[in-house]
Design a protein around this motif. Structure first.
Motif, PDB file in Angstrom:
ATOM      1  N   GLY A 113       0.783  -1.233   0.000  1.00 19.48           N
ATOM      2  CA  GLY A 113       0.000   0.000   0.000  1.00 19.48           C
ATOM      3  C   GLY A 113       0.813   1.279   0.000  1.00 19.48           C
ATOM      4  O   GLY A 113       0.253   2.375   0.121  1.00 19.48           O
ATOM      5  N   PHE A 114       2.119   1.154  -0.147  1.00 19.16           N
ATOM      6  CA  PHE A 114       2.961   2.356  -0.177  1.00 19.16           C
ATOM      7  C   PHE A 114       3.069   2.847  -1.615  1.00 19.16           C
ATOM      8  O   PHE A 114       3.964   2.456  -2.365  1.00 19.16           O
ATOM      9  CB  PHE A 114       4.342   2.061   0.418  1.00 19.16           C
ATOM     10  CG  PHE A 114       4.290   1.731   1.880  1.00 19.16           C
ATOM     11  CD1 PHE A 114       4.079   2.727   2.819  1.00 19.16           C
ATOM     12  CD2 PHE A 114       4.426   0.424   2.323  1.00 19.16           C
ATOM     13  CE1 PHE A 114       4.004   2.427   4.181  1.00 19.16           C
ATOM     14  CE2 PHE A 114       4.353   0.113   3.674  1.00 19.16           C
ATOM     15  CZ  PHE A 114       4.144   1.119   4.603  1.00 19.16           C
ATOM     16  N   THR A 115       2.120   3.671  -1.991  1.00 20.28           N
ATOM     17  CA  THR A 115       2.084   4.209  -3.347  1.00 20.28           C
ATOM     18  C   THR A 115       2.089   5.729  -3.291  1.00 20.28           C
ATOM     19  O   THR A 115       1.762   6.332  -2.251  1.00 20.28           O
ATOM     20  CB  THR A 115       0.809   3.752  -4.073  1.00 20.28           C
ATOM     21  OG1 THR A 115      -0.327   4.298  -3.372  1.00 20.28           O
ATOM     22  CG2 THR A 115       0.694   2.226  -4.100  1.00 20.28           C
ATOM     23  N   LYS A 116       2.412   6.335  -4.401  1.00 22.35           N
ATOM     24  CA  LYS A 116       2.428   7.803  -4.453  1.00 22.35           C
ATOM     25  C   LYS A 116       1.008   8.355  -4.341  1.00 22.35           C
ATOM     26  O   LYS A 116       0.807   9.472  -3.878  1.00 22.35           O
ATOM     27  CB  LYS A 116       3.112   8.261  -5.737  1.00 22.35           C
ATOM     28  CG  LYS A 116       4.607   7.953  -5.702  1.00 22.35           C
ATOM     29  CD  LYS A 116       5.360   8.513  -6.883  1.00 22.35           C
ATOM     30  CE  LYS A 116       6.848   8.211  -6.694  1.00 22.35           C
ATOM     31  NZ  LYS A 116       7.682   8.662  -7.797  1.00 22.35           N
ATOM     32  N   GLU A 117       0.047   7.555  -4.750  1.00 25.33           N
ATOM     33  CA  GLU A 117      -1.348   7.994  -4.624  1.00 25.33           C
ATOM     34  C   GLU A 117      -1.749   8.031  -3.149  1.00 25.33           C
ATOM     35  O   GLU A 117      -2.439   8.951  -2.717  1.00 25.33           O
ATOM     36  CB  GLU A 117      -2.273   7.037  -5.380  1.00 25.33           C
ATOM     37  CG  GLU A 117      -2.124   7.064  -6.895  1.00 25.33           C
ATOM     38  CD  GLU A 117      -0.848   6.383  -7.382  1.00 25.33           C
ATOM     39  OE1 GLU A 117      -0.359   5.459  -6.683  1.00 25.33           O
ATOM     40  OE2 GLU A 117      -0.322   6.791  -8.436  1.00 25.33           O
ATOM     41  N   ARG A 118      -1.320   7.068  -2.401  1.00 26.87           N
ATOM     42  CA  ARG A 118      -1.665   7.012  -0.980  1.00 26.87           C
ATOM     43  C   ARG A 118      -0.884   8.056  -0.183  1.00 26.87           C
ATOM     44  O   ARG A 118      -1.360   8.557   0.838  1.00 26.87           O
ATOM     45  CB  ARG A 118      -1.376   5.604  -0.434  1.00 26.87           C
ATOM     46  CG  ARG A 118      -1.520   5.425   1.076  1.00 26.87           C
ATOM     47  CD  ARG A 118      -2.917   5.716   1.590  1.00 26.87           C
ATOM     48  NE  ARG A 118      -3.030   5.467   3.023  1.00 26.87           N
ATOM     49  CZ  ARG A 118      -2.559   6.260   3.971  1.00 26.87           C
ATOM     50  NH1 ARG A 118      -1.937   7.401   3.642  1.00 26.87           N
ATOM     51  NH2 ARG A 118      -2.713   5.943   5.250  1.00 26.87           N
ATOM     52  N   PHE A 119       0.317   8.385  -0.651  1.00 22.60           N
ATOM     53  CA  PHE A 119       1.170   9.342   0.052  1.00 22.60           C
ATOM     54  C   PHE A 119       1.552  10.476  -0.909  1.00 22.60           C
ATOM     55  O   PHE A 119       2.699  10.568  -1.363  1.00 22.60           O
ATOM     56  CB  PHE A 119       2.432   8.650   0.584  1.00 22.60           C
ATOM     57  CG  PHE A 119       2.162   7.643   1.667  1.00 22.60           C
ATOM     58  CD1 PHE A 119       2.102   8.035   3.002  1.00 22.60           C
ATOM     59  CD2 PHE A 119       1.959   6.308   1.354  1.00 22.60           C
ATOM     60  CE1 PHE A 119       1.842   7.103   4.006  1.00 22.60           C
ATOM     61  CE2 PHE A 119       1.698   5.373   2.355  1.00 22.60           C
ATOM     62  CZ  PHE A 119       1.642   5.770   3.688  1.00 22.60           C
ATOM     63  N   PRO A 120       0.602  11.339  -1.229  1.00 25.19           N
ATOM     64  CA  PRO A 120       0.874  12.374  -2.231  1.00 25.19           C
ATOM     65  C   PRO A 120       2.018  13.306  -1.795  1.00 25.19           C
ATOM     66  O   PRO A 120       2.094  13.728  -0.647  1.00 25.19           O
ATOM     67  CB  PRO A 120      -0.458  13.139  -2.326  1.00 25.19           C
ATOM     68  CG  PRO A 120      -1.231  12.743  -1.126  1.00 25.19           C
ATOM     69  CD  PRO A 120      -0.778  11.392  -0.715  1.00 25.19           C
ATOM     70  N   GLY A 121       2.900  13.550  -2.742  1.00 24.05           N
ATOM     71  CA  GLY A 121       4.018  14.466  -2.477  1.00 24.05           C
ATOM     72  C   GLY A 121       5.208  13.798  -1.827  1.00 24.05           C
ATOM     73  O   GLY A 121       6.297  14.375  -1.747  1.00 24.05           O
TER      74      GLY A 121
END
Lengths: 286, 407
Positions: free
Chosen positions: B179-187
């Motif tokens: 679940g470590f994606t750029k969508e989940r962690f924007p910026g």
């Protein structure tokens, strides 16, 4: 309705001790609403790491031959069975005992088993079977049992193992018996030394169990039975020569040495005919 | 059974897979298994046990580098803070507010300062901070996203720009699985040191083009720094499956360029689980997660890799915090995720000293294993690497010198 036949002739090729066994995986609709999810997958000895990298060694050490995995799905969730063919019923029982802690059988499975809503582990004949419930829903337990039984019921019963006959009954703590067939299995029990310290050579089984020593203490007994007394003697001498550095010999006589371990507990290693007997974690030398 | 594929934290004493098969294929050979676990197998009249010969490594090169104020064991040698909240997990999902409050308590109890004032003890606003997670048991025993959220919130509140925070692990696909994606962690940056083609590794596909260049190099070679390496006198197999998984197969395990060129600080966020009779927690998360070509190291060096890799300045001088995600623990079956042996633990641990932290967690897991009727081998070999670290001045391993603060 589809049927998948597997494990047909390979057994005959792989092991003279393991007769060819034809098992059929549960077909679509084995329970109403449940169907296969994708094709089954097969793993040989040199492919097992691809399924359980990090955990394959002990399977191989016990005598793994073949694995088939099949997933099933329904609107209620997803299940999978893993059918491990081992080279003998003893090998299957050995790996079964490494995988369970407090044995908790589920009803509805006509084989020795232990499990919960997440996973059922069962053993019958040369086979170890796992039924996995990925969502962990309690309501799927009957389906897991049906799934496991659909395979297990095809496997004939094998005679009870005689390996545990080596262990004396007096003081034996129920549920503590286990087997090992080399360093990976032995390491779970005690560190006697590096490598194949008991010279099991990947063939000879050892058995172990916990015993009541006093009302509040227990000790561990290990017995390895070799094909002949010469092999046992060689293993005993090997243990004495290459024992772990933390095993400090306090007394040695022909065919027996006593020692203190890293916790200051006592132990006895003895050569008895074609067996090597160890008592470990003793509070005192009896 | 878990999803198949690479597991970055294999069992203690794990033998290289192909080597094991080669050896066990000739299973009647005592030499095989003896060789596999490092001792002469043949009968000997010698009556004195002798320690196995240890292979050479370049750890002395690392130890020769002068230390900095941030060098391990960090600001609080031997101190471990254990924060428990029974409300941290509800229906097996972390409650973000509770986790955030636990995090704040943990940091404050570690430093003795309030949450905000603790920040400058570890970081400057210009830092590029890498958050090393453990995504191996995705969804079951992997680092929880909510714990990482709390860390990011603290870093950002302290003045670190979001683009200077990077969540990382060795394998890119595992980060995604967990679940470590750029969508989940924007910026926020999300980087794996390498890729691996799972389908090829599992034999489902034959096309190597996703991981191998036409001239025979792993596509991730460029992500590793040829100038910064852990050298050990052991080699892995020179075949494609090994290369797919390990990028290189010689005697060098290169550190990721992310660590050597980009990150200025590291926050280590492992999970609470066993690996055989030992643990796969703080030091293994980095020891086997920051370099490539690791499988060759298991047989000859075991846990010592966890000490020696952390001795290199690229980690020793950048690793400022370790936060163990013990919201769920696993007491057996590790390092593979094993649902039947995992349990709600609702606990976070905090330390600058990863060795004190691992010793503390090891003892807690031993107690749990006993409680759960698991066979426990408490031989000191399973914690010797921690005492080795203490001898190198990297941490505290003696339980008498470790202070555990429970909150």
């Amino acid at each position: 309705m589809t049927q998948r036949v597997f494990l047909i002739a390979l057994a005959a090729l792989c092991s003279a001790a393991a007769p060819a066994q034809e098992l059929t995986l549960p077909a679509d609709g084995f329970v109403e609403g449940w169907v296969c999810s994708g094709p089954s997958r097969d793993f040989s000895r040199d492919e097992l790491f691809n399924h359980i990298d990090g955990g394959a060694e002990i399977f191989l050490e016990f005598g793994f031959e073949h694995l088939t995995v099949q997933r099933f799905k329904s609107g209620r969730g997803e299940l999978a069975i893993e059918v491990y063919r081992m080279e003998s019923p003893d090998a299957a029982l050995g790996i079964y005992l490494t995988r369970i802690r407090t044995e908790a059988p589920l009803t509805g499975i006509r084989a020795r088993n232990s499990g919960d809503r997440l996973q059922v582990t069962a053993v019958k004949g040369n086979y170890l079977l796992l039924a996995n419930n990925f969502a962990g829903s309690e309501q799927l337990l009957p389906v897991m049992a049906d799934l496991a039984s659909a395979v297990l019921d095809q496997i004939p019963e094998s005679p009870p193992t005689k390996l545990f006959d080596l262990l004396p009954g007096e003081g034996l703590i129920a549920g503590s018996r286990c087997m090992f067939r080399g360093p990976y299995g032995l390491q779970r029990i005690f560190t006697l030394g590096d490598g194949d310290i008991l010279l099991q050579k990947g063939k000879t089984f050892g058995v172990a169990a916990e015993y009541a020593e006093t009302d509040s203490t227990k000790f561990t007994r290990i017995i390895v039975s070799y094909p002949d007394s010469a092999s046992a003697s060689q293993a005993y001498q090997h243990l004495l020569a290459y024992r772990d550095p933390t095993i400090r010999v306090t007394e040695e006589k022909a065919g027996e040495f006593r020692f203190k371990d890293f916790q200051g507990k006592s132990g006895i290693a003895a050569l008895r005919g074609n067996t090597v007997n160890l008592r470990l974690r003793l509070s005192r030398i009896p | 059974m878990s999803k198949s594929g690479y597991r970055s934290m294999e069992s203690l004493s794990q033998v290289n897979r192909r080597e094991f098969l080669r050896l066990s294929g000739a299973v009647s050979s005592a030499a095989g298994l003896g060789l596999a676990l490092g001792r002469p197998p043949l009968f000997s009249q010698e009556k004195q046990a002798t320690p196995p010969v240890r292979i050479k490594t370049n750890v002395d090169d690392a130890l020769a580098v002068p230390r900095t104020k941030h060098s391990l064991p960090g600001l609080f040698p031997g101190k471990v803070v254990q924060v428990h909240d029974p409300g941290a997990m509800v229906q097996d999902k972390p409650v973000a507010q509770v986790v955030s409050a636990m995090f704040e308590k943990g940091i404050a109890n570690l430093t003795g300062k309030n949450f905000a004032d603790s920040f400058p003890l570890f970081f400057e606003k210009s830092d590029v901070v890498g958050i090393k997670v453990n995504p191996v048991g995705a969804g079951l025993i992997s680092t929880r996203l909510e714990v990482v959220d709390a860390i990011i919130a603290w870093l950002v509140a302290g003045g670190i720009r979001r683009e200077n925070i990077i969540i990382w692990d060795r394998f890119d696909y595992m980060l995604k699985d967990a679940g470590f994606t750029k969508e989940r962690f924007p910026g926020i940056g999300v980087e794996g040191l390498q890729t691996m083609d799972e389908a090829v590794a599992e034999g489902k596909a034959k096309d190597d083009s996703r991981w191998l260049t036409p001239d025979g190099h792993h596509v991730s070679e460029g992500n590793f720094d040829r100038e910064v390496y852990y050298w050990a006198d052991a080699e892995g197999p020179k075949d494609k499956p090994y290369l797919n998984q390990h990028v290189f197969n010689g005697k060098y395990s290169y550190f990721g360029k992310l660590l050597t060129k980009k990150l200025t600080k590291i926050v280590n966020v492992p999970v609470f689980k066993n690996t055989g009779n030992g643990v796969s927690i703080a030091t293994k998360n980095l020891g086997y997660g920051a370099i490539c070509n690791t499988n060759r190291l298991h047989r000859p060096l075991f846990f010592d890799v966890c000490t020696e890799v952390l001795a290199f300045p690229v980690i020793r001088d950048k690793l400022v915090l370790n936060i163990v995600d013990g919201l769920r623990g696993q007491y057996d079956g590790g390092p593979e995720p094993a649902a039947q042996f995992s349990y709600l633990y609702n606990t976070l641990f905090f330390a600058t000293d990863p060795f004190a932290l691992d010793m503390t967690c090891h003892n807690l897991l031993v107690a749990k294993r006993k409680e759960m009727n698991v066979k426990v081998n408490e031989h000191p070999r399973f914690t010797e690497y921690l005492r080795y670290a203490e001898r190198l001045g990297l941490g505290v391993a003696d339980p008498k010198r470790i202070m555990v603060v429970t909150v």
